[in-house]
Enzyme design. Structure first.
Site, short mmCIF file in Angstrom:
data_model
loop_
_atom_site.label_atom_id
_atom_site.label_comp_id
_atom_site.label_asym_id
_atom_site.label_seq_id
_atom_site.Cartn_x
_atom_site.Cartn_y
_atom_site.Cartn_z
N HIS A 103 -36.00 117.44 24.67
CA HIS A 103 -36.15 117.39 26.12
C HIS A 103 -34.85 116.91 26.77
CE1 HIS A 103 -37.35 115.69 30.04
NE2 HIS A 103 -38.22 116.67 30.06
N HIS A 104 -34.33 115.78 26.30
CA HIS A 104 -33.02 115.33 26.77
C HIS A 104 -32.42 114.33 25.78
CE1 HIS A 104 -35.30 111.85 28.58
NE2 HIS A 104 -34.21 111.20 28.20
N GLN A 166 -30.04 108.29 22.03
CA GLN A 166 -31.48 108.36 22.30
C GLN A 166 -31.86 109.81 22.53
OE1 GLN A 166 -33.46 107.79 26.27
NE2 GLN A 166 -33.90 105.77 25.43
N HIS A 168 -35.10 112.37 23.33
CA HIS A 168 -36.49 112.50 23.78
C HIS A 168 -37.01 113.85 23.30
CE1 HIS A 168 -39.45 113.13 27.37
NE2 HIS A 168 -40.08 112.87 26.25
N HIS A 238 -31.41 115.23 37.34
CA HIS A 238 -32.47 115.22 36.33
C HIS A 238 -33.81 114.94 36.98
CE1 HIS A 238 -34.58 114.69 32.57
NE2 HIS A 238 -35.02 113.50 32.97
N HIS A 240 -38.26 116.28 36.03
CA HIS A 240 -39.06 117.04 35.09
C HIS A 240 -39.51 118.33 35.78
CE1 HIS A 240 -39.90 113.14 32.61
NE2 HIS A 240 -38.65 113.51 32.62
N MET A 310 -39.30 112.20 37.04
CA MET A 310 -38.12 111.34 37.18
C MET A 310 -37.27 111.90 38.30
SD MET A 310 -37.09 110.36 33.26
CE MET A 310 -36.25 108.86 33.72
#
Length: 897
Positions: A103-104, A166, A168, A238, A240, A310
């Site tokens: 996703h990111h 990180q 996702h 950014h 969703h 977001m």
């Protein structure tokens, strides 16, 4: 013979490569290669995370070590240590991921990852210390390149030593075949110092709610910028699934300048700012996300899952190296009314081009980098592209010109804090002033002790209050004043307190106060006479979850509502409570002998919430320092300590945007550090300015509060007074007042002197004009110093001319021709002096000079021996009394006239 030459050339090349191997800083990578993670055979990346690109450059491959997420909306983290100890700069990011599986991705820089495992669930956190976002990727975004001469600083004394990736994983249907994922990013780093340091500014909505079926929902974010100038060169949006368009602007004098505008459904890359935007002190950065709730049957909130939403607007910027800040955030809307004037384009969806659709579906070209040579070729290709672009934009001198322009802007923005001498705060009839705060309307609120005094009879050896027979204070102890003219607007607090101490005000305007005699903390409404919430047991000191012992201050998190109490004079801890007053946790312990360690306190006296960085800073009074901790965990993050603080630091206050204000205590006998105020850069801890009163002198400044326009108020517990200070452009003016002796050096135009007498500083433009007038006056009034400078500049030139003339005379035996040389010399020295005059607005800070000079002494003005808590201690005082009085009561301070 030719064969011999060829052999020699081959040997020479081998020898050169061996030498380069020894000379390259990457020779230190062996210890990392020995322990390099072994990637899954299904991973496409190299098993060697570090790849040499020459003497000063290298690549670092950061990849997930073959993971298979078990459920949707999983966040996984892994870390890689920077393979060198010295400073390096990240100048390029190349992603390796597909939106089919990821996703990111976010890349953080920090000094201590949250885990030492090969990878971990990010619910455990990313970093234990402060983390900075370096890179973000989503929706098959292409690589991101930084401008020439710009880099993210890592390693060394100030940069992070670890990268934390990180990832996702949203919908994990792509992992039904149980394959392993090795998504990540390759960094190009260099050891060559970059003149401009890159950073990330994140604008993020945290409280947007999207009703079901609503066609258009706006999420707005806006913050005042309160730092040195920065230059914006890239942006990223950014959201969703519900996001339609995201736009970012700089607002200056009511004018909206577009930073970037994009559809969040396109590849979420860092796109270049079409027309680079500069941001200066007091500009506003604003962003809007437009959502649609159509198709949803329930409310949609901001959150971390794919079904949440977001609203993020990322800005990449660069600053001059010496003023660089690596990461800043904005999570509020400081001025909702301003969005009535936002350009209409902010609500118009962005048309999607066909080439962008290809990127969205994973069809953008990606250079394979399975070996070193291909990566090197890619680096060379990108370098050529950057050089080509640089040639189009201008020559290399433009970068130097830009740096000079930034330096000038920074000098223009420089400021100095001075007392607002016309403010009548010193004439107020107050008791001992213990606390100050600003309410949501920016009015000044004072907490004072009326006719009660903290003296040697107030407490026994077990900290039990001994003067209960006096009853509570019969005067109103909380006063609300107009900050411009000190006119009383409102008062409350009568018959509630015995010995007031700390005061803070939450976002709803409620007063939070501490009483050291009652050993309690209270929440009061502005109109309610009885407390809305009480913590602690009246008149009972203690150290458990339900008792305090002379609590000093309280702070309330504006986002979570969590309550933090510094406790206090006879405990050495910070306690966190829920918004309802339930005990959550505590941290801290009493200082040990010798140097105080992190997390130890000797009277945690004042609290300052730093919502921008999710930190709480504590004035650790008797240790003469500021300690900062993470709000969520209470973990120590940093210490700010300067010699000029002396041995005591009483209070600290924070202004959103990065300024920290503090006041210290009177110096011990034989010590030279004066009692004064400090302005600091929160990110670096550097002292930007000092300030002291022009009328009277500080006796014991007990609390400090500052507003966003850099207006500062200081309450003095002994002088029973409140001072107001305002910021002005820094000119050649300093005033130092020590023990009744005032030393002044003033070179000001009438305009600047007039600014100093106003309640609020004039606009930046008027101050700049005043500076120009000042420089003109200086040019004509400081002839002696410039004559001296001119002489020093001319001497080496004259000597050189004399040598040349002597040589010519020896050759021709003819003396002459120096009239033209003298003319050139005069004109060139005039130009040099002109440049020097152009920088003549700084002046000498006599306060700094005297405070740091070893020979300086107060002699006949040293204070008498005392012992106390809010009273200063003697150097050889063996006791550790927590009283706020002197051993023998001081005579009352004379009333102001």
């Amino acid at each position: 013979m030719a064969g011999l030459v060829n052999n020699l050339l081959i040997l020479l090349l081998l020898f050169q490569n061996i030498c380069l191997g020894f000379r390259s800083p990457l020779s230190v990578f062996k210890r990392y290669k020995d322990t390099a993670r072994s990637l899954s055979s299904e991973c496409l990346g190299s098993e060697q995370p570090v790849i040499s690109l020459g003497l000063s450059d290298f690549a670092l491959d950061i990849r997930m070590p073959g993971v298979t997420p078990k459920q949707s909306d999983t966040y996984l983290c892994m870390s890689v240590r920077l393979p060198v100890d010295d400073e390096a700069y990240v100048v390029d990011f190349k992603p390796h991921a597909s939106m089919d599986t990821v996703h990111h991705m976010l890349l953080f820089g920090c000094n201590e990852p949250s885990s030492t495992e090969n990878y971990w669930d990010c619910d455990e956190g990313t970093c234990r210390d402060k983390s900075n976002i370096l890179y973000a990727w989503a929706r098959n975004a292409p690589p991101t390149r930084l401008p020439k001469g710009v880099g993210f600083r890592v390693g060394g004394e100030t940069g992070g030593r670890y990268f934390v990736l990180q990832v996702h994983y949203g919908d994990i249907s792509a992992f039904r075949d149980k394959h392993k994922d090795c998504s990540g990013v390759t960094l190009h780093l260099t050891h060559q110092k970059q003149p401009l340091i890159a950073g990330m500014y994140l604008m993020m909505s945290v409280n947007t709610v999207i009703p079901p079926g609503e066609k258009v929902v706006d999420a707005d974010i806006a913050c005042h910028y309160k730092r040195f100038p920065m230059h914006l060169f890239a942006y990223r949006v950014h959201t969703h699934r519900l996001g339609k368009v995201v736009s970012g602007y700089r607002v200056r004098n009511g004018q909206w300048t577009l930073i970037g505008r994009q559809s969040p459904q396109l590849p979420q890359a860092f796109y270049p700012v079409e027309h680079p935007v500069d941001v200066s002190y007091d500009d506003i950065l604003a962003a809007r996300c437009v959502f649609s709730g159509e198709g949803r049957t329930t409310e949609t909130h901001i959150g971390g899952t794919a079904n949440d939403e977001m609203c993020n607007f990322y800005i990449m910027y660069y600053m001059e190296a010496k003023h660089a800040v690596s990461y800043m955030t904005c999570t509020q809307n400081a001025n909702p009314e301003m969005f009535r004037n936002i350009p209409q384009e902010a609500n118009i969806p962005v048309p999607i081009k066909s080439d962008m659709l290809k990127m969205t579906h994973g069809h953008h070209e990606e250079t394979k980098d399975s070996d070193t040579s291909s990566l090197l070729q890619q680096a060379k290709k990108e370098e050529e592209e950057i050089l080509d672009q640089e040639t189009k934009d201008g020559d290399r001198s433009s970068l130097l010109q830009q740096a000079k322009k930034e330096e000038k802007e920074i000098l223009d923005q420089d400021f100095h804090i001075e007392e607002a001498v016309e403010w009548p705060g010193l004439d107020l009839k107050l008791g001992q002033v213990s606390g100050l705060a600003l309410d949501p309307e920016n009015n000044l609120v004072i907490f004072h002790r009326g006719d009660h005094v903290w003296d040697e009879n107030s407490f026994d050896s077990k900290f039990v209050y001994q003067q209960r027979g006096l009853g509570p204070i019969e005067q109103n102890t909380i006063l609300v004043l107009n900050p411009s003219n000190a006119k009383l607007l409102h008062s409350t607090g009568k018959s509630l307190f015995y010995l007031p101490h700390g005061l803070s005000i939450d976002k709803n305007g409620n007063y939070w106060v501490t009483d050291v005699a009652l050993h309690q903390v209270f929440k009061l409404g502005t109109e309610v006479k009885e407390p809305l919430l009480t913590l602690g047991v009246a008149l009972q000191p203690g150290s458990d979850k339900n008792h305090f012992c002379q609590p000093t201050d309280v702070a309330v998190d504006p986002i979570t509502g969590s309550i933090y109490v510094s406790d206090g004079y006879c405990n050495s801890r910070i306690i966190q409570f829920s918004p309802d007053g339930l005990y959550v946790m505590q941290w801290g312990e009493e200082s040990s002998l010798g140097r105080a360690r992190p997390g130890q306190f000797h009277i945690p006296h004042s609290l300052a919430l730093i919502p921008d960085f999710s930190q709480l800073c504590v004035a650790d009074r008797e240790n003469g320092r500021i300690q900062c901790f993470r709000l969520e965990t209470g973990e120590f993050t940093r210490e700010i300590k300067h010699k000029s603080f002396g041995r005591e630091l009483f209070a600290v206050s924070y202004v959103p945007g990065g300024l920290l204000f503090a006041v210290n205590g009177m110096p011990y006998p034989g010590e030279a550090e004066p009692v004064q105020g400090f302005v600091m850069n929160f990110s670096t801890g550097e002292i930007i300015d000092f300030f002291i009163p022009l009328r009277k002198s500080f006796e014991m400044p007990h609390d400090i509060v500052a507003s966003e326009d850099r207006t500062v108020f200081v309450g003095d517990v002994h002088a029973r007074a409140v001072w107001k200070f305002a910021s002005t452009e820094k000119v050649e003016h300093r005033s130092v007042k020590k023990a009744g002796i005032e030393v002044q050096e003033i070179k000001e135009s009438e305009a600047v002197a007039e600014v100093r007498l106003k309640n609020k500083p004039e606009s930046t433009h008027s101050l700049k004009d005043a500076d120009k007038q000042t420089l003109v006056q200086q040019a004509s009034s400081t002839g002696v110093s410039f004559v001296l400078i001119t002489t020093l500049l001319i001497i080496p030139v004259v000597v050189l001319l004399a040598i040349l003339i002597f040589i010519r005379w020896r050759k021709t035996t003819v003396y002459g021709g120096n009239s033209d040389e003298e003319h050139k010399l005069d004109s060139s020295s005039g130009r040099i002096l002109g440049r020097l005059r152009g920088k003549g607005g700084g002046g000498i800070n006599l306060g700094n000079f005297f405070a740091s000079h070893k020979g300086y002494s107060r002699k006949g003005f040293d204070r008498l021996s005392t012992e106390g808590s809010d009273q200063e201690k003697d150097e050889d005082d063996g006791t550790d009394s927590e009283e706020e009085c002197s051993a023998s009561p001081l005579p009352p301070a004379p009333s102001s006239s």
